[in-house]
Design a protein around this motif. Structure first.
Motif, PDB file in Angstrom:
ATOM      1  N   ALA A  92     -12.109 -42.414 -12.527  1.00 19.00           N
ATOM      2  CA  ALA A  92     -11.829 -41.984 -13.898  1.00 19.00           C
ATOM      3  C   ALA A  92     -12.356 -43.035 -14.881  1.00 19.00           C
ATOM      4  O   ALA A  92     -12.063 -44.225 -14.752  1.00 19.00           O
ATOM      5  CB  ALA A  92     -10.333 -41.773 -14.093  1.00 19.00           C
ATOM      6  N   PRO A 117     -12.198 -43.121 -18.744  1.00 21.63           N
ATOM      7  CA  PRO A 117     -11.779 -42.491 -20.005  1.00 21.63           C
ATOM      8  C   PRO A 117     -12.667 -42.814 -21.197  1.00 21.63           C
ATOM      9  O   PRO A 117     -12.945 -41.945 -22.020  1.00 21.63           O
ATOM     10  CB  PRO A 117     -10.356 -43.027 -20.207  1.00 21.63           C
ATOM     11  N   GLN A 155     -14.093 -35.132 -20.907  1.00 25.19           N
ATOM     12  CA  GLN A 155     -12.734 -34.956 -20.387  1.00 25.19           C
ATOM     13  C   GLN A 155     -12.715 -35.074 -18.869  1.00 25.19           C
ATOM     14  O   GLN A 155     -11.782 -35.647 -18.287  1.00 25.19           O
ATOM     15  CB  GLN A 155     -12.188 -33.590 -20.809  1.00 25.19           C
ATOM     16  N   ALA A 156     -13.741 -34.539 -18.205  1.00 24.42           N
ATOM     17  CA  ALA A 156     -13.828 -34.678 -16.746  1.00 24.42           C
ATOM     18  C   ALA A 156     -13.938 -36.146 -16.348  1.00 24.42           C
ATOM     19  O   ALA A 156     -13.342 -36.582 -15.349  1.00 24.42           O
ATOM     20  CB  ALA A 156     -15.024 -33.889 -16.223  1.00 24.42           C
ATOM     21  N   ALA A 175     -12.708 -38.648 -18.071  1.00 25.46           N
ATOM     22  CA  ALA A 175     -11.402 -39.253 -18.322  1.00 25.46           C
ATOM     23  C   ALA A 175     -10.416 -38.938 -17.199  1.00 25.46           C
ATOM     24  O   ALA A 175      -9.591 -39.772 -16.823  1.00 25.46           O
ATOM     25  CB  ALA A 175     -10.850 -38.763 -19.661  1.00 25.46           C
ATOM     26  N   ASP A 176     -10.516 -37.721 -16.639  1.00 20.86           N
ATOM     27  CA  ASP A 176      -9.592 -37.290 -15.586  1.00 20.86           C
ATOM     28  C   ASP A 176     -10.081 -37.625 -14.180  1.00 20.86           C
ATOM     29  O   ASP A 176      -9.312 -37.482 -13.216  1.00 20.86           O
ATOM     30  CB  ASP A 176      -9.360 -35.783 -15.684  1.00 20.86           C
ATOM     31  N   ASP A 207     -12.367 -35.860 -12.623  1.00 20.54           N
ATOM     32  CA  ASP A 207     -12.620 -34.577 -11.956  1.00 20.54           C
ATOM     33  C   ASP A 207     -14.099 -34.482 -11.587  1.00 20.54           C
ATOM     34  O   ASP A 207     -14.980 -34.629 -12.443  1.00 20.54           O
ATOM     35  CB  ASP A 207     -12.266 -33.409 -12.874  1.00 20.54           C
ATOM     36  N   TYR A 256     -19.452 -34.871 -12.253  1.00 20.16           N
ATOM     37  CA  TYR A 256     -18.245 -34.755 -13.074  1.00 20.16           C
ATOM     38  C   TYR A 256     -18.232 -33.374 -13.733  1.00 20.16           C
ATOM     39  O   TYR A 256     -19.167 -32.978 -14.431  1.00 20.16           O
ATOM     40  CB  TYR A 256     -18.222 -35.832 -14.160  1.00 20.16           C
ATOM     41  N   GLN A 294     -15.120 -30.606 -15.499  1.00 21.95           N
ATOM     42  CA  GLN A 294     -13.716 -30.359 -15.788  1.00 21.95           C
ATOM     43  C   GLN A 294     -13.192 -29.222 -14.938  1.00 21.95           C
ATOM     44  O   GLN A 294     -13.781 -28.139 -14.878  1.00 21.95           O
ATOM     45  CB  GLN A 294     -13.528 -30.041 -17.276  1.00 21.95           C
TER      46      GLN A 294
END
Length: 437
Positions: free
Chosen positions: A144, A146, A252-253, A255-256, A258, A434, A436
């Motif tokens: 991750a 972010p 966002q992916a 950050a997570d 994913d 990556y 989301q």
């Protein structure tokens, strides 16, 4: 709509094609077959408002209603939201034919039905592109990031349209990322390797067109690093298909953490080190069209140059004599897609899967009499899938040997090599991307 581009442009084109078909059918075919008198003066309420002499052609069906319904339906097929905006205008056009007393209500109803049917029929030879992203491979753990700390994002300033500035948006979402703009005078792969050696990143990012994406994707695999794709080109085929069509969702992916696994395509040319492609590779007419487009683009612009180049190539193309997996053929063009493309029996428009380790191989045979004419007829009538001049296969690899002079290979829209022996294969689930969830 055509000026806006993207879905709006496709909607406009489909709508106009539907109008041409609906107008031709209603005015040149149906009106002569079904002659009908126009409503007599004063027989329809509000008819006195017309202020123009009644047309002398057959009243049945209403050509205006057919054209209006055709355009609205064609637009709705490609862009439902725009279709909702256009539909009231089409209804107003249809109502106006009765309001002004030049048509019976039944003329309008049948005309609208004809127009809608013609628009729906365009799907037989031009499939509607799905906006849903492809199914990727299984989830894969990724670090991750972010703020993008420890990440390098490679940007190609020569990609995309004038006025776009995706790099500034990336910096806003990922203030900790290191942005490296490619030097157009140096090899991109060398610049990536130098930056990776100097900075030891935790992940790679890319902002550019598909030609830029494939270079950074190959480097990500080579350096065993996860990849983030930010759309920064004109068409962004891979980013859109892979579900990375906007910068916010990819950020966002990151950050997570994913990520999922994605296939790459590889092609060896005359035994050399394999080249990578993320979308398609092709032999035959398309690479020649790409070269002409690149030559004419500075004077004409990309899209006019591309259209003229394709017309020129199709008019003068000579078939290639090849062996495909050892079997001799004469072909006009060969297409190899990374993953499964859809539809199988028309020009491919979307990619539902990008993770099963398969290549979508299609070729147009020149072995049969009148093959070029038969191909055009099959494409126009939506019967390409049953034509003997069209072959579609899904395989993990395919070998193509050209019996003759070297020919050009195009990958992801760029001519990259010339050769006689081409060995295509899928590199399954080789990229950690990556995306989301």
């Amino acid at each position: 709509m055509a000026v806006v581009g993207g879905r709006a442009r496709r909607a406009a084109v489909r709508g106009l094609l539907a109008v041409a078909g609906a107008s031709a059918l209603s005015n040149a075919v149906l009106k002569p077959i079904f002659p009908r008198r126009r409503p007599p003066a004063g027989s329809v309420e509000f008819a006195h408002r017309r202020g123009l002499p009644s047309p002398r052609s057959s009243s049945f069906p209403s050509g205006h209603s057919a054209s209006a319904a055709a355009f609205a339906t064609g637009v709705a097929l490609e862009y439902p939201a725009a279709g909702l905006v256009v539909a009231p205008v089409a209804c107003a056009v249809a109502y106006s034919r009765v309001h002004t007393g030049v048509h019976w209500p039944s003329d309008v109803v049948v005309g609208a039905g004809v127009g809608a049917a013609i628009a729906l029929a365009t799907r037989r030879w031009w499939a509607v592109r799905s906006e849903d992203p492809a199914t990727l491979g299984p989830d894969h753990p990724a670090l991750a990031l972010p703020d993008g700390d420890g990440m390098i994002v490679f940007a190609n300033p020569g990609s995309g349209s004038d006025g776009d500035d995706p790099v500034s948006e990336i910096e806003g979402y990922l203030p900790g990322a290191r942005i490296v703009e490619f030097d157009a005078d140096r090899d991109f792969a060398e610049q990536i390797d130098d930056a990776v050696a100097d900075l030891s990143p935790k992940a790679l990012g890319v902002c550019g067109g598909d030609g830029t994406v494939v270079t950074v994707a190959a480097a990500a695999v080579r350096n065993d690093l996860p990849l983030a794709v930010f759309p920064g080109g004109t068409l962004n085929h891979f980013a859109r298909d892979a579900g990375a069509g906007d910068i916010a969702s990819t950020a966002q992916a990151l950050a997570d953490g994913d990520a999922e696994l994605v296939d790459l395509g590889r092609v060896g040319v005359d035994g050399d080190e394999p080249l990578t492609f993320v979308n398609t590779a092709s032999l035959g007419g398309y690479p020649d069209a790409v070269r002409l487009r690149e030559r004419w683009q500075p004077r004409l612009g990309k899209w006019p140059a591309a259209a003229l180049a394709m017309v020129r190539v199709l008019a003068s193309a000579e078939p290639l004599r090849v062996e495909i997996d050892g079997r001799p053929h004469s072909v006009w063009m060969l297409f190899v897609g990374n993953g499964r493309y859809s539809p199988a029996d028309q020009v491919p428009m979307s990619r539902p899967e990008l993770h099963r380790g398969i290549l979508d191989v299609r070729y147009l045979l020149a072995d049969h009499r009148w093959s070029r004419l038969r191909l055009v007829a099959a494409a126009l009538t939506g019967t390409l899938g049953t034509s003997r001049t069209y072959v579609q296969r899904r395989v993990p690899d395919v070998s193509v040997t050209v019996n003759g002079p070297k020919v050009a290979l195009a990958t992801d829209g760029e001519v990259v090599a010339d050769g006689r022996q081409f060995d295509f294969r899928s590199d399954p689930q080789s990229v950690v991307l990556y995306r989301q969830v």
